[in-house]
Design a protein around this motif. Structure first.
Motif, PDB file in Angstrom:
ATOM      1  N   GLN A  85      17.928   6.511   7.242  1.00 17.48           N
ATOM      2  CA  GLN A  85      18.015   6.005   5.870  1.00 17.48           C
ATOM      3  C   GLN A  85      18.166   7.205   4.942  1.00 17.48           C
ATOM      4  O   GLN A  85      17.248   8.002   4.787  1.00 17.48           O
ATOM      5  N   TYR A  86      19.358   7.339   4.377  1.00 21.13           N
ATOM      6  CA  TYR A  86      19.623   8.384   3.390  1.00 21.13           C
ATOM      7  C   TYR A  86      19.398   7.813   1.994  1.00 21.13           C
ATOM      8  O   TYR A  86      19.815   6.685   1.702  1.00 21.13           O
ATOM      9  N   THR A  87      18.777   8.597   1.121  1.00 22.87           N
ATOM     10  CA  THR A  87      18.544   8.188  -0.264  1.00 22.87           C
ATOM     11  C   THR A  87      19.322   9.100  -1.199  1.00 22.87           C
ATOM     12  O   THR A  87      19.239  10.332  -1.092  1.00 22.87           O
ATOM     13  N   TYR A  88      20.058   8.487  -2.130  1.00 23.44           N
ATOM     14  CA  TYR A  88      20.860   9.224  -3.110  1.00 23.44           C
ATOM     15  C   TYR A  88      20.076   9.408  -4.399  1.00 23.44           C
ATOM     16  O   TYR A  88      19.028   8.781  -4.590  1.00 23.44           O
ATOM     17  N   PRO A 136      23.221  12.710  -0.509  1.00 23.43           N
ATOM     18  CA  PRO A 136      21.845  12.213  -0.468  1.00 23.43           C
ATOM     19  C   PRO A 136      20.849  13.344  -0.685  1.00 23.43           C
ATOM     20  O   PRO A 136      21.105  14.491  -0.310  1.00 23.43           O
ATOM     21  N   GLY A 141      18.663   6.429  -6.119  1.00 20.72           N
ATOM     22  CA  GLY A 141      17.885   5.504  -5.297  1.00 20.72           C
ATOM     23  C   GLY A 141      18.698   4.654  -4.345  1.00 20.72           C
ATOM     24  O   GLY A 141      18.126   3.958  -3.495  1.00 20.72           O
ATOM     25  N   THR A 142      20.020   4.686  -4.452  1.00 18.46           N
ATOM     26  CA  THR A 142      20.864   3.947  -3.514  1.00 18.46           C
ATOM     27  C   THR A 142      20.639   4.459  -2.094  1.00 18.46           C
ATOM     28  O   THR A 142      20.457   5.656  -1.873  1.00 18.46           O
ATOM     29  N   ARG A 143      20.672   3.540  -1.124  1.00 26.75           N
ATOM     30  CA  ARG A 143      20.472   3.900   0.278  1.00 26.75           C
ATOM     31  C   ARG A 143      21.747   3.771   1.090  1.00 26.75           C
ATOM     32  O   ARG A 143      22.538   2.854   0.881  1.00 26.75           O
TER      33      ARG A 143
END
Length: 463
Positions: free
Chosen positions: A291-294, A265, A297-299
């Motif tokens: 909430q991690y964001t890659y 992320p 944009g995937t969470r």
């Protein structure tokens, strides 16, 4: 003499005993001879004799692809070392050669234990992670292969240091395993292959949970007790020693889901709080939600909780455009990985023998071998075969991603991977100078309590 000038050096002998050819990795490195042993026996020293270190040693001694012997142990606690020695001897007496003179106590015990090995042997580093870089530095200097427990770092500066040390170990062709054992699990490897083959479509979201009845608490330091040794004994309670429950407990689900995603992320946003930890003077929150964001944009939505009397869940899930998957069902072993059509994943029930049949597409056959064993199989095979094997960078990055989530919750700020990696706050910069009768890196107030994170008040440091 077992040194670098001997054409039958120990590394070469280990390779020959495994019938695998290749150039010796120890050319030009002095191989100190310490005590008599068969040349094809891999000797092990255990540094950190708590439950995880003892468990790792059990896994190591249980490997069947060549002789392995435990020859030295080290800890700051005589009781922990004694308990560990007894537990190991009850199971592996024939593989134990740890007389009293190779049972070392104190902050310099790790060095003495490593001095009991020859270059090419293995040291297990299983102390609280604050000490990881100190001990790894010594192992590299001694030419030792390493198995180290996770996390390998607890803040930005120690992460950078571990990455640099990992690169140095790689240049010396040392083999280094990191205790994120899920990546060695054959069931999870099969699931990863199926996800990459597109069986659930594009990954659109992931969920991870480690919600249990408690953990990471500590009473006020008892009168007459060393504050430093009290903190080390209860290291999950103190951020300098362990990164707290977030780093030490939650790293597994965060790492395994990032592995499934194929990326780390880039950002973390989180909330968390202390509600009723009673008289505990620890530095942890009761609840965490991150909430991690890659990069695409995937969470990843991660929830951690340390409270009695509430719903417990220890699991991780992947949701795709065509279906969903279970990475971990209930704790680490067995994983019971499986794939479902659609997004409805039946909740696992205690005592259930097979995955629930509703919309089930695939499930890994049971029973599964423990990944705690697989990771040692893979490491010892690499040592005997002189194959490249270095998990330090991945372990350090996984540790940093855990730090990101913890830091975001503790400060109330959004933090990026790069910001955390380059952050200047090191919890215990003089950890290599600690002594048995010296002060702790963290000192209690007059009431015996320690500083706790205050989101929105302390925005750049966790305390």
């Amino acid at each position: 003499m077992n040194d670098a000038t001997n054409p039958t050096s120990r590394r070469a002998f280990l390779k020959d005993s495994g019938s695998i050819a290749g150039a010796s990795a120890l050319a030009g490195i002095s191989l100190p001879y310490v005590h008599a042993a068969e040349n094809n026996t891999i000797q092990i020293a255990l540094v950190g004799c708590g439950g995880r270190g003892t468990g790792a040693t059990e896994n190591a001694l249980g490997i069947k692809n060549g002789p392995i012997k435990l020859v030295a142990m080290a800890d700051v606690s005589p009781q922990k070392l004694s308990d560990s020695h007894g537990r190991l001897r009850a199971k592996f007496a024939s593989q134990m050669d740890v007389p009293q003179e190779r049972q070392f106590i104190g902050f310099d015990a790790f060095a003495k234990a490593m001095d009991s090995l020859k270059a090419g042997d293995v040291v297990i580093l299983a102390t609280p992670p604050a000490f990881r870089w100190v001990h790894f530095r010594r192992a590299i200097d001694k030419g030792l292969n390493v198995f180290m427990e996770k996390p390998v770092s607890v803040d930005g500066p120690t992460t950078r240091r571990m990455i640099a040390l990992g690169e140095e170990a790689g240049r010396k062709n040392l083999k280094v395993g990191v205790g994120l054992m899920i990546r060695h699990c054959r069931a999870r490897q099969e699931l990863l292959h199926r996800l990459r083959d597109g069986q659930i479509g594009d990954i659109v979201a992931m969920r991870g949970y480690r919600m249990g009845s408690g953990g990471g608490t500590a009473p006020v330091t008892p009168e007459g007790t060393s504050e430093l040794l009290h903190q080390i004994r209860l290291f999950h309670a103190f951020l300098w020693a362990s990164g707290g429950v977030f780093s030490d407990y939650y790293i597994h689900q965060i790492d395994e889901l990032s592995w499934m995603k194929g990326a780390w992320p880039v950002e973390a946003m989180a909330i968390g709080g202390r509600h009723y930890r009673g008289n505990s003077v620890d530095q942890n929150f009761d609840v965490y939600s991150v909430q991690y964001t890659y990069p695409d944009g995937t969470r990843l939505f991660y929830d951690g909780r340390n409270m009695p009397g509430v719903h417990n869940e220890f699991a991780s899930y992947v949701h795709g455009s065509k279906g969903s998957a279970v990475v971990t069902t209930s704790s680490h072993v067995p994983g019971r990985t499986r794939i479902y059509s659609g997004q409805n994943i039946p909740r696992w029930q205690t005592g259930q023998k097979e995955p629930a049949p509703e919309n089930l597409v695939w499930a890994f056959p049971q029973p599964e071998r423990s990944p705690y064993d697989w990771e040692w199989d893979d490491l010892i095979e690499a040592i005997r075969g002189d194959q490249p094997y270095n998990e330090v960078k991945r372990g350090a990055e996984a540790s940093l991603v855990a730090v990101m989530g913890r830091f975001a919750a503790h400060t109330g700020q959004i933090v990026t991977f790069d910001q955390m990696l380059n952050h200047d706050h090191e919890f215990a910069p003089e950890v290599d100078q600690l002594t048995m009768d010296g002060p702790a890196p963290l000192r209690a107030a007059a009431d015996g309590r320690y500083p706790v994170p205050q989101p929105g008040i302390n925005k750049t440091r966790e305390y």
